[in-house]
Write a protein that holds these residues in place. Sequence first.
Motif, PDB file in Angstrom:
ATOM      1  N   SER A 149       6.648   3.471  -5.930  1.00  0.00           N
ATOM      2  CA  SER A 149       6.299   2.068  -6.163  1.00  0.00           C
ATOM      3  C   SER A 149       4.913   1.821  -5.568  1.00  0.00           C
ATOM      4  N   PHE A 150       4.334   0.658  -5.876  1.00  0.00           N
ATOM      5  CA  PHE A 150       3.017   0.361  -5.316  1.00  0.00           C
ATOM      6  C   PHE A 150       3.072   0.277  -3.800  1.00  0.00           C
ATOM      7  N   SER A 151       4.133  -0.307  -3.249  1.00  0.00           N
ATOM      8  CA  SER A 151       4.230  -0.418  -1.786  1.00  0.00           C
ATOM      9  C   SER A 151       4.349   0.963  -1.145  1.00  0.00           C
ATOM     10  N   GLU A 152       5.074   1.878  -1.773  1.00  0.00           N
ATOM     11  CA  GLU A 152       5.171   3.249  -1.254  1.00  0.00           C
ATOM     12  C   GLU A 152       3.827   3.958  -1.372  1.00  0.00           C
ATOM     13  N   ASP A 209      -7.217   0.268   1.352  1.00  0.00           N
ATOM     14  CA  ASP A 209      -6.779  -1.118   1.466  1.00  0.00           C
ATOM     15  C   ASP A 209      -6.054  -1.522   0.182  1.00  0.00           C
ATOM     16  N   LYS A 210      -5.469  -2.715   0.187  1.00  0.00           N
ATOM     17  CA  LYS A 210      -4.617  -3.137  -0.928  1.00  0.00           C
ATOM     18  C   LYS A 210      -5.360  -3.153  -2.262  1.00  0.00           C
ATOM     19  N   HIS A 211      -6.589  -3.649  -2.261  1.00  0.00           N
ATOM     20  CA  HIS A 211      -7.327  -3.791  -3.508  1.00  0.00           C
ATOM     21  C   HIS A 211      -7.711  -2.435  -4.100  1.00  0.00           C
ATOM     22  N   ASP A 212      -8.222  -1.537  -3.232  1.00  0.00           N
ATOM     23  CA  ASP A 212      -8.584  -0.196  -3.713  1.00  0.00           C
ATOM     24  C   ASP A 212      -7.341   0.563  -4.168  1.00  0.00           C
ATOM     25  N   ALA A 213      -6.249   0.418  -3.408  1.00  0.00           N
ATOM     26  CA  ALA A 213      -5.002   1.106  -3.762  1.00  0.00           C
ATOM     27  C   ALA A 213      -4.485   0.615  -5.110  1.00  0.00           C
ATOM     28  N   TRP A 214      -4.633  -0.685  -5.381  1.00  0.00           N
ATOM     29  CA  TRP A 214      -4.172  -1.247  -6.651  1.00  0.00           C
ATOM     30  C   TRP A 214      -4.935  -0.640  -7.832  1.00  0.00           C
ATOM     31  N   SER A 223       1.515   2.718   1.294  1.00  0.00           N
ATOM     32  CA  SER A 223       1.899   3.055   2.672  1.00  0.00           C
ATOM     33  C   SER A 223       1.280   4.351   3.177  1.00  0.00           C
ATOM     34  N   PHE A 224       0.968   5.280   2.273  1.00  0.00           N
ATOM     35  CA  PHE A 224       0.322   6.503   2.765  1.00  0.00           C
ATOM     36  C   PHE A 224      -0.897   6.903   1.940  1.00  0.00           C
ATOM     37  N   TYR A 250      -3.989   6.093 -11.724  1.00  0.00           N
ATOM     38  CA  TYR A 250      -3.333   7.396 -11.553  1.00  0.00           C
ATOM     39  C   TYR A 250      -1.819   7.329 -11.376  1.00  0.00           C
ATOM     40  N   GLY A 251      -1.259   6.123 -11.272  1.00  0.00           N
ATOM     41  CA  GLY A 251       0.189   6.004 -11.212  1.00  0.00           C
ATOM     42  C   GLY A 251       0.795   6.428  -9.892  1.00  0.00           C
ATOM     43  N   GLY A 252       2.108   6.706  -9.916  1.00  0.00           N
ATOM     44  CA  GLY A 252       2.852   6.922  -8.682  1.00  0.00           C
ATOM     45  C   GLY A 252       3.472   8.283  -8.493  1.00  0.00           C
ATOM     46  N   MET A 253       3.002   9.311  -9.220  1.00  0.00           N
ATOM     47  CA  MET A 253       3.523  10.647  -8.946  1.00  0.00           C
ATOM     48  C   MET A 253       3.063  11.082  -7.549  1.00  0.00           C
ATOM     49  N   PRO A 254       3.970  11.531  -6.676  1.00  0.00           N
ATOM     50  CA  PRO A 254       3.622  11.791  -5.283  1.00  0.00           C
ATOM     51  C   PRO A 254       2.418  12.707  -5.078  1.00  0.00           C
ATOM     52  N   GLN A 255       2.317  13.761  -5.866  1.00  0.00           N
ATOM     53  CA  GLN A 255       1.209  14.687  -5.651  1.00  0.00           C
ATOM     54  C   GLN A 255      -0.140  14.039  -5.951  1.00  0.00           C
ATOM     55  N   VAL A 256      -0.133  13.004  -6.782  1.00  0.00           N
ATOM     56  CA  VAL A 256      -1.381  12.320  -7.117  1.00  0.00           C
ATOM     57  C   VAL A 256      -1.964  11.617  -5.901  1.00  0.00           C
TER      58      VAL A 256
END
Length: 389
Positions: free
Chosen positions: A117-120, A128-133, A123-124, A139-145
């Motif tokens: 998810s976006f919050s997950e 910051d929130k804007h850059d992460a968004w 979290s790592f 690139y989505g939420g695949m963990p290796q990404v």
Amino acid sequence: QIIEVALDRVSQMALRNPYELEKYIKACIGAEKGKHYVFIDEIQLSVKVKNPLLDEAVIALEDRELAYITFYDVLNDLLGNPDLEIFVTGSNSRMLSKDIATNFRGRSCEIRVFPLSFSEFLSFSGSDKHDAWIQYMTYGGMPQVVLEEDVYAKSRYLSDLMKNVYQKDIVERHKLKNDYVLENLVKILFSSIGSLTNPHKLVHTLASVLKIRTTDETIKALLGYLEDAFIFQKAERFDVKGKSYLSSPFKYYAIDVGLRNAFLGFRQQEKTHLMENIIYNELLLRGYSVDVGVVVLNKRIEGKLKQGQHEIDFIVNTGFQKIYIQSAFSVEDSRKKQNEILPLQETGDYFRKIVVTDGNQEAWSDDEGIVYIGVIPFLLNKSFLNKEI
């Protein structure tokens, strides 16, 4: 008391034989008392073996499959032990969740693992929130990404994952002789995320745009394969006033926008559609049942009464309650805002109504009780839908 089995390891290849797998697990338990937890990874590598107690020559042809022992038989037997809890993972190419439900006869449950998810992700990610968004939309939420820092490596990983895992799984499992139709169907669906469609419309698009001839039945089957492989999720449409589901058309959303963007070569990155897709995935991840809402309104145009359908992006079902959600990238233009809130105003009920916009705007409510909130706080506040503003 954990028993781990990884069938892709050379040291445990013998356990691909269901008989050997059962013997190994029982030997690990021995005479020990108390709960044991069995984790079996890559279960699709388990093979069928002939039952030595049966003579295949005297078995009717239609029953030949019953002459073989599979891991389903072994695990069903082990489930008779109340001190065992068994967790199984595997590839979609050989095993689907519906296969599990059938073969374990109601004695299993599915734990579905979504992309981050976006919050997950935040979290790592170290951003910051804007850059992460921005990264998450790209690139989505695949963990290796999120773990990979190099943008080219991110892109290559997503492209390879889509081609060598997801598409390959479908081709292998369903023995497709030609994946050209499948590939172009995926391209059309990814290009029109959140648009209304159905098999007949897709057949027409393939024929008129790409000169590919196919049938409604073939496309319907392929759509089912894409859902089973967790590439797309189908959203049904619900008539809010008529209180009934509409059979067609419906919408498809990507399970991960990063896979979608990579498949399209990071072109067609319309933020409005990507945000809508991410909100839909977030609602499913939180465990909600989600439909697309339709509000039918009658308008008099040039003296004639005409019927029109207006869409509510998502209806979140929470038992006896509903929450209506519109994904609107911007509502600064008054005409655009009115178009977005019109179906919310005309639902004929008093359930909560929310408009999610781009950015980090905290929640506020207008005079009609419609709540507006930025997508970033909406995605980060998991309890937001459970309370009134």
